[in-house]
Design a protein around this motif. Structure first.
Motif, PDB file in Angstrom:
ATOM      1  N   GLN A  12       0.811  -1.214   0.000  1.00  0.00           N
ATOM      2  CA  GLN A  12       0.000   0.000   0.000  1.00  0.00           C
ATOM      3  C   GLN A  12       0.847   1.267   0.000  1.00  0.00           C
ATOM      4  O   GLN A  12       0.415   2.300  -0.476  1.00  0.00           O
ATOM      5  N   GLN A  13       2.065   1.200   0.566  1.00  0.00           N
ATOM      6  CA  GLN A  13       2.853   2.420   0.653  1.00  0.00           C
ATOM      7  C   GLN A  13       3.397   2.870  -0.697  1.00  0.00           C
ATOM      8  O   GLN A  13       3.931   3.952  -0.822  1.00  0.00           O
ATOM      9  N   ARG A  14       3.276   2.064  -1.757  1.00  0.00           N
ATOM     10  CA  ARG A  14       3.729   2.469  -3.087  1.00  0.00           C
ATOM     11  C   ARG A  14       2.556   2.371  -4.040  1.00  0.00           C
ATOM     12  O   ARG A  14       2.093   1.295  -4.362  1.00  0.00           O
ATOM     13  N   THR A  15       2.048   3.488  -4.488  1.00  0.00           N
ATOM     14  CA  THR A  15       0.924   3.515  -5.415  1.00  0.00           C
ATOM     15  C   THR A  15       1.418   3.962  -6.783  1.00  0.00           C
ATOM     16  O   THR A  15       1.838   5.102  -6.969  1.00  0.00           O
ATOM     17  N   LEU A  16       1.388   3.054  -7.729  1.00  0.00           N
ATOM     18  CA  LEU A  16       1.860   3.346  -9.081  1.00  0.00           C
ATOM     19  C   LEU A  16       0.736   3.999  -9.875  1.00  0.00           C
ATOM     20  O   LEU A  16      -0.423   3.585  -9.799  1.00  0.00           O
ATOM     21  N   THR A  17       1.041   5.026 -10.623  1.00  0.00           N
ATOM     22  CA  THR A  17       0.051   5.686 -11.474  1.00  0.00           C
ATOM     23  C   THR A  17       0.438   5.492 -12.927  1.00  0.00           C
ATOM     24  O   THR A  17       1.582   5.165 -13.255  1.00  0.00           O
ATOM     25  N   LEU A  18      -0.524   5.722 -13.821  1.00  0.00           N
ATOM     26  CA  LEU A  18      -0.279   5.528 -15.243  1.00  0.00           C
ATOM     27  C   LEU A  18       0.716   6.524 -15.811  1.00  0.00           C
ATOM     28  O   LEU A  18       1.257   6.329 -16.898  1.00  0.00           O
ATOM     29  N   SER A  19       0.965   7.615 -15.074  1.00  0.00           N
ATOM     30  CA  SER A  19       1.919   8.614 -15.552  1.00  0.00           C
ATOM     31  C   SER A  19       3.350   8.318 -15.134  1.00  0.00           C
ATOM     32  O   SER A  19       4.282   8.999 -15.571  1.00  0.00           O
ATOM     33  N   ASP A  20       3.567   7.298 -14.291  1.00  0.00           N
ATOM     34  CA  ASP A  20       4.920   6.962 -13.861  1.00  0.00           C
ATOM     35  C   ASP A  20       5.732   6.427 -15.041  1.00  0.00           C
ATOM     36  O   ASP A  20       5.209   5.727 -15.909  1.00  0.00           O
ATOM     37  N   ASN A  21       7.023   6.740 -15.032  1.00  0.00           N
ATOM     38  CA  ASN A  21       7.890   6.336 -16.135  1.00  0.00           C
ATOM     39  C   ASN A  21       8.506   4.960 -15.935  1.00  0.00           C
ATOM     40  O   ASN A  21       9.022   4.372 -16.889  1.00  0.00           O
ATOM     41  N   THR A  22       8.511   4.466 -14.709  1.00  0.00           N
ATOM     42  CA  THR A  22       9.081   3.144 -14.439  1.00  0.00           C
ATOM     43  C   THR A  22       8.182   2.390 -13.467  1.00  0.00           C
ATOM     44  O   THR A  22       7.350   2.971 -12.772  1.00  0.00           O
ATOM     45  N   MET A  23       8.368   1.085 -13.448  1.00  0.00           N
ATOM     46  CA  MET A  23       7.708   0.222 -12.473  1.00  0.00           C
ATOM     47  C   MET A  23       8.698  -0.858 -12.065  1.00  0.00           C
ATOM     48  O   MET A  23       9.735  -1.057 -12.713  1.00  0.00           O
ATOM     49  N   ARG A  24       8.389  -1.556 -10.988  1.00  0.00           N
ATOM     50  CA  ARG A  24       9.222  -2.668 -10.559  1.00  0.00           C
ATOM     51  C   ARG A  24       8.728  -3.969 -11.174  1.00  0.00           C
ATOM     52  O   ARG A  24       7.523  -4.203 -11.254  1.00  0.00           O
ATOM     53  N   ALA A  25       9.682  -4.795 -11.596  1.00  0.00           N
ATOM     54  CA  ALA A  25       9.351  -6.102 -12.155  1.00  0.00           C
ATOM     55  C   ALA A  25      10.510  -7.061 -11.888  1.00  0.00           C
ATOM     56  O   ALA A  25      11.670  -6.651 -11.841  1.00  0.00           O
ATOM     57  N   VAL A  26      10.180  -8.320 -11.695  1.00  0.00           N
ATOM     58  CA  VAL A  26      11.204  -9.364 -11.586  1.00  0.00           C
ATOM     59  C   VAL A  26      11.576  -9.784 -13.004  1.00  0.00           C
ATOM     60  O   VAL A  26      10.693 -10.075 -13.820  1.00  0.00           O
ATOM     61  N   ARG A  27      12.869  -9.820 -13.301  1.00  0.00           N
ATOM     62  CA  ARG A  27      13.324 -10.144 -14.644  1.00  0.00           C
ATOM     63  C   ARG A  27      14.280 -11.331 -14.609  1.00  0.00           C
ATOM     64  O   ARG A  27      15.128 -11.444 -13.722  1.00  0.00           O
ATOM     65  N   CYS A  28      14.136 -12.199 -15.598  1.00  0.00           N
ATOM     66  CA  CYS A  28      15.023 -13.350 -15.754  1.00  0.00           C
ATOM     67  C   CYS A  28      15.870 -13.121 -17.010  1.00  0.00           C
ATOM     68  O   CYS A  28      15.327 -12.957 -18.106  1.00  0.00           O
ATOM     69  N   HIS A  29      17.212 -13.083 -16.844  1.00  0.00           N
ATOM     70  CA  HIS A  29      18.113 -12.771 -17.957  1.00  0.00           C
ATOM     71  C   HIS A  29      18.817 -13.998 -18.530  1.00  0.00           C
ATOM     72  O   HIS A  29      19.417 -13.929 -19.591  1.00  0.00           O
ATOM     73  N   ARG A  30      18.774 -15.111 -17.813  1.00  0.00           N
ATOM     74  CA  ARG A  30      19.323 -16.366 -18.341  1.00  0.00           C
ATOM     75  C   ARG A  30      18.616 -17.521 -17.658  1.00  0.00           C
ATOM     76  O   ARG A  30      18.022 -17.356 -16.588  1.00  0.00           O
ATOM     77  N   PHE A  31      18.651 -18.698 -18.285  1.00  0.00           N
ATOM     78  CA  PHE A  31      18.008 -19.872 -17.710  1.00  0.00           C
ATOM     79  C   PHE A  31      18.963 -20.582 -16.755  1.00  0.00           C
ATOM     80  O   PHE A  31      20.131 -20.820 -17.085  1.00  0.00           O
ATOM     81  N   ALA A  32      18.461 -20.959 -15.593  1.00  0.00           N
ATOM     82  CA  ALA A  32      19.313 -21.487 -14.526  1.00  0.00           C
ATOM     83  C   ALA A  32      19.897 -22.862 -14.843  1.00  0.00           C
ATOM     84  O   ALA A  32      20.947 -23.219 -14.304  1.00  0.00           O
ATOM     85  N   ALA A  33      19.249 -23.644 -15.712  1.00  0.00           N
ATOM     86  CA  ALA A  33      19.708 -25.008 -15.970  1.00  0.00           C
ATOM     87  C   ALA A  33      20.308 -25.195 -17.358  1.00  0.00           C
ATOM     88  O   ALA A  33      20.618 -26.321 -17.752  1.00  0.00           O
ATOM     89  N   LEU A  34      20.479 -24.088 -18.111  1.00  0.00           N
ATOM     90  CA  LEU A  34      21.002 -24.192 -19.465  1.00  0.00           C
ATOM     91  C   LEU A  34      22.213 -23.285 -19.640  1.00  0.00           C
ATOM     92  O   LEU A  34      22.317 -22.242 -18.988  1.00  0.00           O
ATOM     93  N   ASP A  35      23.113 -23.678 -20.548  1.00  0.00           N
ATOM     94  CA  ASP A  35      24.231 -22.797 -20.865  1.00  0.00           C
ATOM     95  C   ASP A  35      23.810 -21.807 -21.952  1.00  0.00           C
ATOM     96  O   ASP A  35      22.652 -21.782 -22.389  1.00  0.00           O
ATOM     97  N   LYS A  36      24.738 -20.999 -22.413  1.00  0.00           N
ATOM     98  CA  LYS A  36      24.406 -19.956 -23.384  1.00  0.00           C
ATOM     99  C   LYS A  36      23.929 -20.518 -24.720  1.00  0.00           C
ATOM    100  O   LYS A  36      23.208 -19.844 -25.463  1.00  0.00           O
ATOM    101  N   SER A  37      24.322 -21.759 -25.018  1.00  0.00           N
ATOM    102  CA  SER A  37      23.885 -22.372 -26.273  1.00  0.00           C
ATOM    103  C   SER A  37      22.561 -23.108 -26.133  1.00  0.00           C
ATOM    104  O   SER A  37      22.047 -23.674 -27.100  1.00  0.00           O
TER     105      SER A  37
END
Length: 245
Positions: A12-37
């Motif tokens: 509740q202490q963080r209220t995001l509005t449609l005019s905000d330029n950023t938001m928080r999100a969880v992001r996955c940048h690589r797969f934990a069980a695979l190599d780069k190939s």
């Protein structure tokens, strides 16, 4: 159990509005069980090592997003398919980087012009299942403060239910219903044995089978786990601990 977790990501202490330029999100940048190939590695990384909480641009409804709904996420379900997807072992691999999460409970903050008021209104409390979006994606995007989804994947929540209580409906009850009705065509007086009845999908299966009029046997690895399935409607319990006859 992963299949029963929900994450409160909109305090509740963080209220995001449609005019905000950023938001928080969880992001996955690589797969934990695979190599780069894309090949499996002998020792997968912990999933927490491939996830980051980041500030990203929020989604916005464009003029051609006539069937989309923008949801302010209050709760997101975290379950075993999300874990597999972050490892790269799920049947659908999202393009990296991606935002995990298949199930959302929140409030509608905007909608496209083709979404009628008799379906959804701004301010409605809703559940959304991103795996049902016709544009695909394998069910991703829920672990963010704002999520844009197809109106086909959004359902109003009855006033008597707290948002937190519906955040895991998709992975549990949708899977249970598919097994019972689409595959099994279960009906009144059918006998249904639910294996793993103390887990999230198992409990949902017991409940739905009972509601369909079936006679339910709750299969559990030990009898101590049979209490909750019995409360959900499992008439009989069967223990099947490994290593025991």
């Amino acid at each position: 159990s992963l299949e029963n977790w929900s994450l409160h990501i909109h305090p509740q202490q963080r209220t995001l509005t449609l005019s905000d330029n950023t938001m928080r999100a969880v992001r996955c940048h690589r797969f934990a069980a695979l190599d780069k190939s894309g090949k499996p590695i002998p020792t997968p990384s912990p999933v927490r090592d491939v996830l980051r909480l980041e500030e990203v641009p929020p989604p916005a409804l464009r003029t051609d997003d006539r069937n989309k709904v923008l949801i302010s996420t209050h709760y997101a379900g975290i379950q075993y398919p999300d874990f597999l997807q972050a490892q790269g072992l799920y049947q659908i691999k999202p393009k990296l980087p991606y935002t995990p999460g298949m199930d959302i409970a929140g409030v509608v903050v905007d909608k496209g012009s083709n979404v009628p008021d008799d379906q959804l209104r701004i301010g409605d409390r809703v559940y959304a299942n991103t795996a049902l979006c016709p544009d695909g994606g394998g069910g991703t995007g829920a672990l963010a403060e704002l999520v844009s989804v197809s109106n086909q994947a959004v359902f109003p929540i009855p006033n008597g239910l707290h948002l937190s209580s519906v955040a895991n409906i998709g992975r549990n009850y949708c899977a249970a219903y598919h097994s019972l009705k689409v595959i099994g065509n279960v009906g009144p007086n059918d006998l249904v044995l639910v294996d793993g009845a103390s887990g999230g999908v198992g409990m949902a299966t017991v409940e739905l089978a009972k509601a369909m009029g079936a006679k339910v046997i709750a299969g559990v690895s030990n009898m101590e786990k049979g209490t909750l399935p019995s409360m959900a409607g499992g008439g009989k319990k069967m223990g099947h601990r490994r290593g025991k006859e």
